[in-house]
Design an enzyme around this catalytic site. Sequence first.
Site, mmCIF file in Angstrom:
data_model
loop_
_atom_site.group_PDB
_atom_site.id
_atom_site.type_symbol
_atom_site.label_atom_id
_atom_site.label_comp_id
_atom_site.label_asym_id
_atom_site.label_seq_id
_atom_site.Cartn_x
_atom_site.Cartn_y
_atom_site.Cartn_z
ATOM 1 N N GLU A 66 -5.251 1.057 5.894
ATOM 2 C CA GLU A 66 -5.317 1.372 7.320
ATOM 3 C C GLU A 66 -6.512 0.695 7.988
ATOM 4 O O GLU A 66 -6.420 0.229 9.118
ATOM 5 C CB GLU A 66 -5.378 2.890 7.542
ATOM 6 N N TRP A 115 0.825 -1.216 0.000
ATOM 7 C CA TRP A 115 0.000 0.000 0.000
ATOM 8 C C TRP A 115 0.856 1.262 0.000
ATOM 9 O O TRP A 115 0.339 2.358 -0.061
ATOM 10 C CB TRP A 115 -0.972 0.020 1.178
ATOM 11 N N GLN A 134 -7.302 -4.578 12.650
ATOM 12 C CA GLN A 134 -7.436 -5.792 13.473
ATOM 13 C C GLN A 134 -6.834 -7.005 12.777
ATOM 14 O O GLN A 134 -7.100 -8.129 13.176
ATOM 15 C CB GLN A 134 -8.918 -6.103 13.738
#
Length: 375
Positions: free
Chosen positions: A45, A32, A50
């Site tokens: 992001e 990314w 998680q």
Amino acid sequence: MNAETWLAAADLPHFRRALLRWYRKHGRDLPWRESSSAYHVWVSEVMLQQTTVATVERRFHEFLSRFPDIDSLACASEADVLHAWQGLGYYRRARFLHQAAKRILEEHDGVMPSDPKTIRALPGLGRYTANAIASFAFGARVPILEANTLRVWSRICAMRGDPTKPPVSNDLWHVAEEALPRKEPGDFNQALMDLGATICTPREASCDRCPVSTHCRAHEEGLVERFPELPEKRAQENVDHVSVVIWHHRKVLISKRPETGPWANLWEFPRVERTDAENWTDAAWRAIRTYCAGQATLGAERKAIRHGIMHYRVHLKCFDVLLNEGTRLPDESTRWVEPEALTKLPFSSPQRRLVASVQESPSFQGTLLDESRKR
Ligand code: SF4
């Protein structure tokens, strides 16, 4: 120690230079980071909130090939977005991503706003993610604080108290803001994240390789292991669940989860939590009777799956059921589907393992001779 004490004594120009020099040489090469597109930063992001970096590395481009930009994400159905999110867990993130994309299309002509406050007003975007987008994609001079940077700053400032709650968290945001350079604030933020991910890690801090060790109070005081002073983790609880694969005319019954709560809007095979008063087959019969009326045969245990959700360790046993004569109870959230159609619908990770089993052996598993298993 508090942020002001550290800031008063710190040589910030040296700190920034040392960190940025290290980052240029040792910063992580992540998919990314190939572009500074706000959409790419945002998707990565949200995924990383998680999910491990290794998993996101595998799934990031796959998601982008399905939804290459904000427009395509906003125009997709929620079921398609959840389907693309399968395996990443915490599906609430995918729903917020979808809702926020729609809002950006409606209110910002499909372009991610660059102002952190405007970004933060979008569904599901907190201070960290909004600032990460603003600083990585638009070069805004705003701080970030997530698991890695929280640990790094806690150690550098030898910050006493729980860093996840005020007033300590406010102090950490303050130091993260004051330390930002005027130039390249995005690189500075990413450098701190990379330092936390590769050098100043939760288990071990490699202080001998750290570019800012001369600025670090925990290192100076020999108290690195003490920081951050995180609260005790909640102990995990064991729970037993039963899912039933109910067969009727070569189709299986599936049920859609409610719009709120765990696995919201995902599909699953009828499932109940086993109570202390029930054995596994009692719970299976309760699952059958919750969804179907008529004569049924409880077949073999098809699969046992162990997985975790939040602070629960779940033992899920899955049984086959043949609905001989009968029907599903009227319920808009259930439907009969052919096994091969299951992959088109979004399921949670544990239920997808059951889907795979059903597709491998697409017929009732068990025996019809045992009368005790017929009701
Ligand atoms: S000196 Fe050690 S504890 Fe301090 S920031 Fe560097 S790696 Fe972390």
